[in-house]
Design a protein around this motif. Sequence first.
Motif, PDB file in Angstrom:
ATOM      1  N   SER A 174       6.756  -4.736   8.196  1.00  0.00           N
ATOM      2  CA  SER A 174       6.073  -3.408   8.422  1.00  0.00           C
ATOM      3  C   SER A 174       4.761  -3.412   7.507  1.00  0.00           C
ATOM      4  O   SER A 174       5.055  -4.018   6.368  1.00  0.00           O
ATOM      5  N   LEU A 175       3.982  -2.922   7.948  1.00  0.00           N
ATOM      6  CA  LEU A 175       2.695  -2.501   7.087  1.00  0.00           C
ATOM      7  C   LEU A 175       3.028  -1.745   5.908  1.00  0.00           C
ATOM      8  O   LEU A 175       3.823  -0.857   5.914  1.00  0.00           O
ATOM      9  N   SER A 176       2.361  -2.422   4.714  1.00  0.00           N
ATOM     10  CA  SER A 176       2.641  -1.289   3.584  1.00  0.00           C
ATOM     11  C   SER A 176       1.745  -0.243   3.503  1.00  0.00           C
ATOM     12  O   SER A 176       0.720  -0.288   4.358  1.00  0.00           O
ATOM     13  N   ALA A 177       1.671   0.419   2.318  1.00  0.00           N
ATOM     14  CA  ALA A 177       0.835   1.711   2.470  1.00  0.00           C
ATOM     15  C   ALA A 177      -0.705   0.886   2.096  1.00  0.00           C
ATOM     16  O   ALA A 177      -1.581   1.509   3.074  1.00  0.00           O
ATOM     17  N   LYS A 178      -0.763  -0.060   1.487  1.00  0.00           N
ATOM     18  CA  LYS A 178      -2.202  -0.530   1.409  1.00  0.00           C
ATOM     19  C   LYS A 178      -2.709  -1.114   2.852  1.00  0.00           C
ATOM     20  O   LYS A 178      -3.794  -0.943   3.203  1.00  0.00           O
ATOM     21  N   GLY A 179      -1.704  -1.779   3.396  1.00  0.00           N
ATOM     22  CA  GLY A 179      -2.004  -2.396   4.651  1.00  0.00           C
ATOM     23  C   GLY A 179      -2.437  -1.479   5.648  1.00  0.00           C
ATOM     24  O   GLY A 179      -3.425  -1.557   6.508  1.00  0.00           O
ATOM     25  N   LEU A 180      -1.693  -0.216   5.674  1.00  0.00           N
ATOM     26  CA  LEU A 180      -1.993   0.693   6.467  1.00  0.00           C
ATOM     27  C   LEU A 180      -3.230   1.522   6.452  1.00  0.00           C
ATOM     28  O   LEU A 180      -4.088   1.583   7.430  1.00  0.00           O
ATOM     29  N   GLN A 181      -3.615   1.435   4.989  1.00  0.00           N
ATOM     30  CA  GLN A 181      -5.031   2.028   4.754  1.00  0.00           C
ATOM     31  C   GLN A 181      -6.063   1.138   5.521  1.00  0.00           C
ATOM     32  O   GLN A 181      -6.987   1.646   5.973  1.00  0.00           O
ATOM     33  N   HIS A 236     -10.429  -1.571  -0.512  1.00  0.00           N
ATOM     34  CA  HIS A 236      -8.968  -1.525  -0.826  1.00  0.00           C
ATOM     35  C   HIS A 236      -8.444  -2.594  -1.637  1.00  0.00           C
ATOM     36  O   HIS A 236      -7.123  -2.889  -1.975  1.00  0.00           O
ATOM     37  N   MET A 237      -9.125  -3.757  -1.589  1.00  0.00           N
ATOM     38  CA  MET A 237      -8.655  -5.004  -2.582  1.00  0.00           C
ATOM     39  C   MET A 237      -8.898  -4.679  -3.937  1.00  0.00           C
ATOM     40  O   MET A 237      -9.858  -4.449  -4.484  1.00  0.00           O
ATOM     41  N   ASP A 238      -7.813  -5.455  -4.593  1.00  0.00           N
ATOM     42  CA  ASP A 238      -7.750  -5.280  -5.997  1.00  0.00           C
ATOM     43  C   ASP A 238      -8.102  -6.364  -6.774  1.00  0.00           C
ATOM     44  O   ASP A 238      -8.533  -6.578  -8.029  1.00  0.00           O
ATOM     45  N   ASN A 286       5.275  -4.691   3.814  1.00  0.00           N
ATOM     46  CA  ASN A 286       6.165  -3.825   2.825  1.00  0.00           C
ATOM     47  C   ASN A 286       6.892  -4.798   1.880  1.00  0.00           C
ATOM     48  O   ASN A 286       7.608  -4.271   1.121  1.00  0.00           O
ATOM     49  N   ALA A 287       6.585  -6.071   1.994  1.00  0.00           N
ATOM     50  CA  ALA A 287       7.554  -7.122   1.309  1.00  0.00           C
ATOM     51  C   ALA A 287       6.812  -7.579   0.111  1.00  0.00           C
ATOM     52  O   ALA A 287       7.491  -7.751  -0.976  1.00  0.00           O
ATOM     53  N   ASP A 288       5.623  -7.114   0.039  1.00  0.00           N
ATOM     54  CA  ASP A 288       4.729  -7.324  -1.020  1.00  0.00           C
ATOM     55  C   ASP A 288       4.118  -6.206  -1.958  1.00  0.00           C
ATOM     56  O   ASP A 288       3.710  -6.231  -2.908  1.00  0.00           O
ATOM     57  N   TYR A 289       4.186  -5.111  -0.922  1.00  0.00           N
ATOM     58  CA  TYR A 289       3.340  -3.668  -1.488  1.00  0.00           C
ATOM     59  C   TYR A 289       4.250  -2.771  -1.169  1.00  0.00           C
ATOM     60  O   TYR A 289       5.256  -2.669  -0.427  1.00  0.00           O
ATOM     61  N   PRO A 290       4.261  -1.502  -2.030  1.00  0.00           N
ATOM     62  CA  PRO A 290       4.912  -0.361  -1.651  1.00  0.00           C
ATOM     63  C   PRO A 290       4.911   0.056  -0.156  1.00  0.00           C
ATOM     64  O   PRO A 290       3.787  -0.230   0.418  1.00  0.00           O
ATOM     65  N   ARG A 291       6.037   0.293   0.305  1.00  0.00           N
ATOM     66  CA  ARG A 291       6.017   0.817   1.933  1.00  0.00           C
ATOM     67  C   ARG A 291       5.171   1.991   2.178  1.00  0.00           C
ATOM     68  O   ARG A 291       4.794   2.946   1.388  1.00  0.00           O
ATOM     69  N   ALA A 292       4.740   2.113   3.401  1.00  0.00           N
ATOM     70  CA  ALA A 292       3.935   3.154   3.826  1.00  0.00           C
ATOM     71  C   ALA A 292       4.643   4.518   4.128  1.00  0.00           C
ATOM     72  O   ALA A 292       5.783   4.207   4.801  1.00  0.00           O
ATOM     73  N   GLU A 293       4.445   5.534   3.476  1.00  0.00           N
ATOM     74  CA  GLU A 293       5.307   7.006   3.552  1.00  0.00           C
ATOM     75  C   GLU A 293       4.426   7.593   4.174  1.00  0.00           C
ATOM     76  O   GLU A 293       3.536   8.184   3.665  1.00  0.00           O
TER      77      GLU A 293
END
Lengths: 359, 286
Positions: free
Chosen positions: B218-225, A254-256, B253-260
């Motif tokens: 909160s976790l972003s979409a990437k963090g959630l994955q 998942h890391m870019d 979600n401050a740095d990446y798109p939020r998890a939907e």
Amino acid sequence: MSGRRQAAPADLVLHVGLPFAGGDVLRRALALLRPQLREHGIAYIDHAELAGLPNLAGWRAVGDGHDPKLAARFGQDLGALVRGARAQCAAGERATVVISSEWLLGAAPLGIADESMLRPDAAAALGQVLAALEPRRARIVLYTRRQDRLLEHAYIRRVMGGHPQPPRTQFPFRLRPVLDLGDLVRRIAAVPGVADVVVKPFELRPDGVAAFVTDFLHSVGPAGLLDLSEVSALEPGRIYSAEAVRVSQAVVGHMDTHDERIRWRAFAVKTFGVPNDDEEQTRVFSDSVRLSILGAYRQLNRDFFGEYVPGVPRSTYDGVAPEPTAVRLGRSVRRAVGTARRAVGTARRRLLALRPGRR
Amino acid sequence: VVASACEIVVHVGTHKTGTTLLQRYLTKHAHELAERDARYVEREEMAQMVGWGNRLRADPQALRQRFDDVAAVPGTSLVVASHEDLIGHPFRSDGDGLLYPSAAENIATLGQALDGHPVRLVLSIRPQDGFLESYYLQSVHEGGHKSFERWLQQVDLDRLSYRPLVEALATVCGAENVRIVDFGRIKQGAEGFLEYFLRTIDPRLDMSVEYHASHNRSLSAKGLQMALAANARISTPEKRRAMRFYLQKHYSNADYPRAEVMPAELKQQLRKRYQDEYEQLTGLGE
């Protein structure tokens, strides 16, 4: 642990690896011992100092002679480094120089570069160093590791570098007997200027940092003359555990960016790492994978150990026979003693630091 | 039972409605409360006496004693407590899909602990779709590894009404003493929301809030994955905690798109199902 062809004292001792064979802790110990080594006529240069030289990482170019200018400059700079190190020794020009770096065999990380041969640039790289330094008598100290562990560590490194695919994908050559230890020793021994090669299978190392360092120092000279109390207190380095690898397999895909992976590695070794003397926790390959690797190397290893370390049990190189309980218990006790010793050493250093007159 | 003039206000949740923000503020501003003759029973202390409601049910006397002791401090006319676990887990495998299945029993027991004091009970809520998303993310944050679809199987989407909670609270203190906080007001910013929250608890808490709390990201979409992939492979709670902080710090979600996590269609369906009720309930807090 013993090797073949140990002979008269050398004026240049090169500790050349292999990777994953105690190089890190040995270098930390030698750095601590540097003042004492100087008093005994030994100038120690480690990997970090070599890394300051131009193009060490581009060894293939240097070794192959593709860039003679670069090779000449490397030789000059290495010569200056050695002269500077000798100048700090009481023995001056007569000092024995010890250099420790896996790069001396042409590459540090083990992996794809070794697909057709273990350390393919070893002779070229060593030849460059010896041509530059022109020692009277050069000794090469080589710690070997069983191929299953070499491949296992190389695989761990690949995963942590961002490649979570299974070993069969990343190391298709894993069951071809290309990591021939005996062949490597013969190639090293044939390099002009090499007087002798000391072979030390890492699997047979004595327990504890101090014993390990003492064993190495036997190849250099003053093994019994140094105070190793500080060395005894050295913590083993931390390395990735099997759990670190499992978690990393899940997340590195998942890391870019490179920075993300660097940050992750630091976190993973801190959170999921184990002391590097904990063999059990760093086993990633299944027993069947391990056995198939060792099966591929059975004859080569039998020849190698028979020639360089005769008399060792076959299980050392031939299989994954479970250890008897007494051996496991013995290791646990020795580990506990080692931890206690390190704690005492740390306390002693702190007390010394508190003495009046010391800052 | 000795009747007391000291009023007790208990905020009972729900989860994911700014509870940490409120509790941290009240902890840090004890002196401002004291200036208003109010005292705060800290969350950690409440946790020891309440647990997830199990400790409260086992020994309501402990909480009662604590409230009595704080109320007896000279110059105290208001005691404030807040603990969202008081109404239990929002979802339980044996809860028949009901939202907060232990709440009625826990709240009734709370009533015993408050007996003898004038009481007000405060419930903070948010629209059901946001609540489900946020609580799911929290479960992943804490080590869960189920997909949202699988996690949602334990939830009966027809039984997410907050009304049973409000009714249980009213049983203890009367409907006129139940207050509802609308978490939707967080859109005003943390300070505006806190001021609104405090005044809803009691008009005497009229502080002008200047609060720079560290944002509970909160976790972003990437963090959630990454969390979903990693959590099942981590061996101990300590390591899961370290992983949680790591992901929160670097993949929020401050740095990446939020998890939907919730499909838009389901979101709309829940809004439609509960919107009127939500507006009616939050109207109580005005």
